[in-house]
Design a protein around this motif. Structure first.
Motif, PDB file in Angstrom:
ATOM      1  N   SER A 104      -0.040   3.934  -4.480  1.00 45.12           N
ATOM      2  CA  SER A 104      -0.308   5.297  -4.924  1.00 45.12           C
ATOM      3  C   SER A 104       0.837   5.901  -5.725  1.00 45.12           C
ATOM      4  O   SER A 104       0.632   6.831  -6.511  1.00 45.12           O
ATOM      5  CB  SER A 104      -0.623   6.189  -3.722  1.00 45.12           C
ATOM      6  OG  SER A 104       0.420   6.100  -2.767  1.00 45.12           O
ATOM      7  N   PHE A 105       2.048   5.393  -5.551  1.00 46.68           N
ATOM      8  CA  PHE A 105       3.214   5.875  -6.292  1.00 46.68           C
ATOM      9  C   PHE A 105       4.204   4.732  -6.407  1.00 46.68           C
ATOM     10  O   PHE A 105       4.392   3.966  -5.457  1.00 46.68           O
ATOM     11  CB  PHE A 105       3.882   7.057  -5.565  1.00 46.68           C
ATOM     12  CG  PHE A 105       5.177   7.480  -6.187  1.00 46.68           C
ATOM     13  CD1 PHE A 105       5.188   8.292  -7.312  1.00 46.68           C
ATOM     14  CD2 PHE A 105       6.383   7.045  -5.677  1.00 46.68           C
ATOM     15  CE1 PHE A 105       6.391   8.664  -7.905  1.00 46.68           C
ATOM     16  CE2 PHE A 105       7.595   7.407  -6.261  1.00 46.68           C
ATOM     17  CZ  PHE A 105       7.595   8.227  -7.375  1.00 46.68           C
TER      18      PHE A 105
ATOM     19  N   SER B 211      -2.753  -0.305  -9.925  1.00 46.96           N
ATOM     20  CA  SER B 211      -3.287   1.049  -9.780  1.00 46.96           C
ATOM     21  C   SER B 211      -2.883   1.882 -10.999  1.00 46.96           C
ATOM     22  O   SER B 211      -2.053   1.481 -11.817  1.00 46.96           O
ATOM     23  CB  SER B 211      -2.729   1.696  -8.513  1.00 46.96           C
ATOM     24  OG  SER B 211      -1.327   1.925  -8.661  1.00 46.96           O
ATOM     25  N   HIS B 212      -3.451   3.064 -11.083  1.00 46.37           N
ATOM     26  CA  HIS B 212      -3.106   3.973 -12.182  1.00 46.37           C
ATOM     27  C   HIS B 212      -1.605   4.251 -12.196  1.00 46.37           C
ATOM     28  O   HIS B 212      -0.975   4.242 -13.254  1.00 46.37           O
ATOM     29  CB  HIS B 212      -3.895   5.281 -12.055  1.00 46.37           C
ATOM     30  CG  HIS B 212      -3.491   6.304 -13.066  1.00 46.37           C
ATOM     31  ND1 HIS B 212      -3.842   6.204 -14.399  1.00 46.37           N
ATOM     32  CD2 HIS B 212      -2.734   7.423 -12.948  1.00 46.37           C
ATOM     33  CE1 HIS B 212      -3.332   7.232 -15.050  1.00 46.37           C
ATOM     34  NE2 HIS B 212      -2.659   7.982 -14.196  1.00 46.37           N
ATOM     35  N   ALA B 213      -1.019   4.477 -11.023  1.00 46.90           N
ATOM     36  CA  ALA B 213       0.415   4.766 -10.942  1.00 46.90           C
ATOM     37  C   ALA B 213       1.251   3.600 -11.453  1.00 46.90           C
ATOM     38  O   ALA B 213       2.236   3.790 -12.184  1.00 46.90           O
ATOM     39  CB  ALA B 213       0.798   5.098  -9.504  1.00 46.90           C
TER      40      ALA B 213
ATOM     41  N   ARG C  85       0.841  -1.202   0.000  1.00 45.88           N
ATOM     42  CA  ARG C  85       0.000   0.000   0.000  1.00 45.88           C
ATOM     43  C   ARG C  85       0.874   1.249   0.000  1.00 45.88           C
ATOM     44  O   ARG C  85       1.982   1.229   0.530  1.00 45.88           O
ATOM     45  CB  ARG C  85      -0.869   0.045   1.252  1.00 45.88           C
ATOM     46  CG  ARG C  85      -1.810  -1.123   1.376  1.00 45.88           C
ATOM     47  CD  ARG C  85      -2.693  -0.977   2.609  1.00 45.88           C
ATOM     48  NE  ARG C  85      -3.750  -1.954   2.603  1.00 45.88           N
ATOM     49  CZ  ARG C  85      -4.841  -1.895   1.850  1.00 45.88           C
ATOM     50  NH1 ARG C  85      -5.029  -0.894   1.033  1.00 45.88           N
ATOM     51  NH2 ARG C  85      -5.753  -2.846   1.899  1.00 45.88           N
ATOM     52  N   GLY C  86       0.350   2.308  -0.581  1.00 46.17           N
ATOM     53  CA  GLY C  86       1.019   3.605  -0.501  1.00 46.17           C
ATOM     54  C   GLY C  86       2.113   3.784  -1.533  1.00 46.17           C
ATOM     55  O   GLY C  86       2.077   3.223  -2.624  1.00 46.17           O
ATOM     56  N   ASP C  87       3.104   4.587  -1.162  1.00 46.98           N
ATOM     57  CA  ASP C  87       4.217   4.913  -2.048  1.00 46.98           C
ATOM     58  C   ASP C  87       5.290   3.840  -1.973  1.00 46.98           C
ATOM     59  O   ASP C  87       5.689   3.440  -0.877  1.00 46.98           O
ATOM     60  CB  ASP C  87       4.837   6.254  -1.651  1.00 46.98           C
ATOM     61  CG  ASP C  87       3.903   7.430  -1.848  1.00 46.98           C
ATOM     62  OD1 ASP C  87       2.834   7.249  -2.468  1.00 46.98           O
ATOM     63  OD2 ASP C  87       4.247   8.536  -1.395  1.00 46.98           O
TER      64      ASP C  87
ATOM     65  N   ALA D 195      -3.627  -0.795  -4.315  1.00 46.04           N
ATOM     66  CA  ALA D 195      -3.491   0.243  -3.294  1.00 46.04           C
ATOM     67  C   ALA D 195      -2.143   0.960  -3.364  1.00 46.04           C
ATOM     68  O   ALA D 195      -1.752   1.650  -2.424  1.00 46.04           O
ATOM     69  CB  ALA D 195      -3.697  -0.357  -1.912  1.00 46.04           C
TER      70      ALA D 195
END
Length: 106
Positions: free
Chosen positions: A51-52, A76-78, A17-19, A49
């Motif tokens: 994000s980057f 994810s999109h990233a 999850r996250g960056d 999940a």
């Protein structure tokens, strides 16, 4: 990061999850090593999940792709953007959902 099985398959799922960059990558590497070390074969990375993601993350994906049956589910999109820009989407095994990644035989 969590690990879950959303289908009655035996393929483990790792869900960061996250960056994900050079400063935050070690827990993912440790989890992938743990899972692939105890269960040789396939592992699903649930990318929903994230994000980057940077080149460090891409390097980890490519390394595990070479040494195991790494399957990336619901990126994810990233993650999709990173894979498309680098052309890695043509090399890695990408699935729209976790259950599809768990049941597909490659």
């Amino acid at each position: 990061m969590s690990q879950h099985d959303s289908a009655p398959a035996t393929i483990p799922v790792v869900a960061p999850r996250g960056d994900l960059d050079a400063a935050t990558m070690q827990p993912l590497i440790d989890e992938l090593n743990r899972v692939t070390g105890t269960r040789p074969g396939a592992v699903v990375l649930d990318g929903g999940a994230i994000s980057f993601a940077d080149s460090t993350f891409l390097n980890v994906l490519l390394r595990f792709h070479q040494s195991s049956d790494l399957r990336i589910a619901r990126p994810s999109h990233a993650v999709r953007r990173l894979l498309k820009i680098t052309g890695a989407d043509a090399v890695l095994n990408i699935y729209p959902t976790v259950p599809e990644a768990q049941k597909t035989v490659t």
